[in-house]
Every structure is written in C-alpha cells, then in structure tokens.
Scaffold this active site. Structure first.
Site, PDB file in Angstrom:
ATOM      1  N   ASP A  48       0.851  -1.203   0.000  1.00  0.00           N
ATOM      2  CA  ASP A  48       0.000   0.000   0.000  1.00  0.00           C
ATOM      3  C   ASP A  48       0.880   1.244   0.000  1.00  0.00           C
ATOM      4  O   ASP A  48       1.709   1.411   0.893  1.00  0.00           O
ATOM      5  CB  ASP A  48      -0.893   0.017   1.245  1.00  0.00           C
ATOM      6  CG  ASP A  48      -1.990  -1.020   1.144  1.00  0.00           C
ATOM      7  OD1 ASP A  48      -2.784  -0.955   0.192  1.00  0.00           O
ATOM      8  OD2 ASP A  48      -2.039  -1.912   2.006  1.00  0.00           O
ATOM      9  N   LYS A  87      -0.497  10.088   0.644  1.00  0.00           N
ATOM     10  CA  LYS A  87      -0.516  11.400   1.317  1.00  0.00           C
ATOM     11  C   LYS A  87       0.600  11.465   2.349  1.00  0.00           C
ATOM     12  O   LYS A  87       0.813  10.503   3.097  1.00  0.00           O
ATOM     13  CB  LYS A  87      -1.864  11.612   2.021  1.00  0.00           C
ATOM     14  CG  LYS A  87      -2.992  11.784   1.038  1.00  0.00           C
ATOM     15  CD  LYS A  87      -4.281  12.094   1.759  1.00  0.00           C
ATOM     16  CE  LYS A  87      -5.396  12.206   0.723  1.00  0.00           C
ATOM     17  NZ  LYS A  87      -6.668  11.735   1.205  1.00  0.00           N
ATOM     18  N   THR A 102       0.615  -8.349 -11.307  1.00  0.00           N
ATOM     19  CA  THR A 102      -0.427  -8.482 -10.270  1.00  0.00           C
ATOM     20  C   THR A 102      -1.603  -7.555 -10.629  1.00  0.00           C
ATOM     21  O   THR A 102      -1.477  -6.673 -11.484  1.00  0.00           O
ATOM     22  CB  THR A 102       0.112  -8.096  -8.875  1.00  0.00           C
ATOM     23  OG1 THR A 102       0.272  -6.678  -8.834  1.00  0.00           O
ATOM     24  CG2 THR A 102       1.429  -8.782  -8.554  1.00  0.00           C
ATOM     25  N   GLU A 150      -0.706  -3.979  -9.972  1.00  0.00           N
ATOM     26  CA  GLU A 150       0.261  -3.511 -10.976  1.00  0.00           C
ATOM     27  C   GLU A 150      -0.458  -3.143 -12.277  1.00  0.00           C
ATOM     28  O   GLU A 150      -0.132  -2.134 -12.916  1.00  0.00           O
ATOM     29  CB  GLU A 150       1.257  -4.653 -11.238  1.00  0.00           C
ATOM     30  CG  GLU A 150       2.293  -4.356 -12.285  1.00  0.00           C
ATOM     31  CD  GLU A 150       3.325  -5.474 -12.365  1.00  0.00           C
ATOM     32  OE1 GLU A 150       3.083  -6.586 -11.831  1.00  0.00           O
ATOM     33  OE2 GLU A 150       4.373  -5.244 -12.964  1.00  0.00           O
TER      34      GLU A 150
END
Ligand SMILES: C[S@@+](CC[C@H](N)C(=O)[O-])C[C@H]1O[C@@H](n2cnc3c(N)ncnc32)[C@H](O)[C@@H]1O
Length: 238
Positions: free
Chosen positions: A145, A149, A216, A219
């Site tokens: 992940d 931010k 993946t 991806e």
C-alpha cells in the site's frame, strides 16, 4: 458442518485492528457468505496458528523445501501462478483482506495447488511471534500500500525496522523482492534498506524485472494509469 472456531479465528484481525497502533493496512469488506465459509472450511489450506508457538515449516508443508513468504497478496492471482510454476517451493501467503483470502483459497482448490498455506494476520505481528529466525528463503512484497498522502507515510510498511525484521527471518542468501509503482515510495525503500546493515542491494538501485514475476492486479491498474514499475531486490549479507 463448518468449524466455527476456524471462522472466528479468521475474523479475529478485526478486533485486533481496533487497537490504536499505526497499521499498514485498512480493513475492507469483513463479512463472509455461507458459501465462502464452506470454501474456507473445505480447502484446509487456511492456517490457524498459536501465537505462543513458532511455526515449523517442515510439518506445515510436510516437506523440507524452501519456504517463501508473500506479504499482502491482494487477490492472490500472482501467488497462485508463482506456486504452480514452482512446485518444489513452499509459499506462506499472508494478507488481511478477507475477500483476497477467499479468492486465493478458491484458486488453490481449482488449481489443486499443494504448496501454499494462507493466513489472515498482520504480517508484522506474525513475523515477530510465529516465524523462527533464519528460516525463510525469500519474501515477496508486490505493490505494498503506497499511502501517498504525506500525513499517511507513517503507515508505509517498508521502513528500516520492518526490513531489519525480514532480514532476521531470512536464511543466509535469502532475498526480499519488492515491486512498487510509486516512485517516491521506491526511493524511500532504497534509503530505508541502506540503513539495514544485514541487507545488501546488489544492483545498488532498482533491479530488472524478473521473468518469473507475474503482473499483479494492483500492478495492472498502475500500468493502465501510465505508472512506471520499480523492482527492488535485497539479499541477506553473509
Ligand atoms: C496495494 S495492495 C497489493 C496487492 C497485491 N500484492 C497486488 O499487487 O495486486 C497491498 C495489500 O497489502 C495488504 N497488507 C498491508 N499491510 C499488511 C500487513 N501488515 N499484513 C498483511 N497484509 C498487509 C493489504 O491488505 C493489501 O491487500
């Protein structure tokens, strides 16, 4: 009859996630249908472990083959493909995303895949409590992940302390294979890895894509958005 303890253990991560620690994941979609519960019970590749005991890979997989741990496999399509192509390697697949767990168990059943075990747990906690030191041949972390931010960067998984933990679990010559489509995350992983004395980056920067690594799901989305892919391969120093 569905083993209710098994289903309760699968849902345990929800309760744990309410603790106030910073997590590298967000829990999504936490309800199982009856069919999904049956699938989990039937496949018998879902792993329930005892936090006070270390896992023994040779009894878990019933062989003495090398074991690779994949962290955050998402839907598990790439995991299943890699395991099918490498029947003499064991894969311990760790994820918190419930529907990813169910999808991988379905793929395991459909493909009659024997060399994967699946667990729903926070990888960080699993490594600290249940994985013996110097026991793992490799780690796969495909598209962690990105937490783009700035105020969320603290949730990024791949920091030096986590990389040092992975290194401690690796056998001599073991590897960590990371891929990401976030350039700033990729650069920060290189920097964080440099701080870990027990790891070396043989290419000193990004690596060439390995032919064995399938594209993946995450991806594919990155590529469709025009992102570049960065591969980082770290080895345990002798
Ligand atoms: C961006 S997705 C990538 C999924 C997949 N590898 C792919 O490339 O399609 C990252 C996954 O890592 C999982 N994850 C994040 N932190 C984790 C942790 N500490 N333990 C286990 N899984 C984690 C998330 O639930 C999420 O499914």
């Amino acid at each position: 009859m569905i083993d209710s303890t098994l289903i309760e253990r699968i849902m345990e991560i929800e309760a744990k996630s309410e603790r106030r620690e910073i997590k590298s994941y967000a829990i999504r979609g936490n309800v199982l249908s009856e069919n999904e519960k049956e699938l989990i019970a039937k496949e018998r590749k879902y792993l329930v472990f005892n936090e006070s005991e270390k896992l023994d890979f040779s009894s878990l997989f019933e062989n003495s083959n090398d074991t690779v741990i994949e962290i955050g496999f998402g839907s598990g399509d790439a995991t299943a493909e890699i395991a099918l192509n490498n029947p003499n390697t064991n894969y311990l697949a760790v994820e918190v995303y419930l529907h990813g767990i169910v999808n991988l168990l379905r793929l395991i059943g459909d493909g009659k895949i024997e060399n994967i075990r699946v667990i729903r747990w926070d990888a960080s906690e699993l490594l600290k409590t249940a994985i013996p030191d110097s026991s793992v041949s490799g780690f796969h972390i495909f598209f962690p992940d990105p937490w783009p931010k700035k105020r969320h960067h603290k949730r990024r998984l791949l920091k030096s302390d986590f990389l040092a933990l992975l290194s401690c679990k690796l056998k001599e010559d073991g590897y960590i294979y990371i891929a990401t489509d976030w350039h700033d995350y990729a650069n920060s992983i290189l920097e964080e890895a440099e701080r870990v004395e027990t790891l070396k980056n043989e290419s000193s920067s990004f690596s060439e894509r390995s032919s064995w690594r399938p594209i993946t799901r995450f991806e594919k989305k990155g590529l469709e958005s025009g992102n570049n892919i960065f591969e980082i391969v770290l080895k345990k120093r002798r």
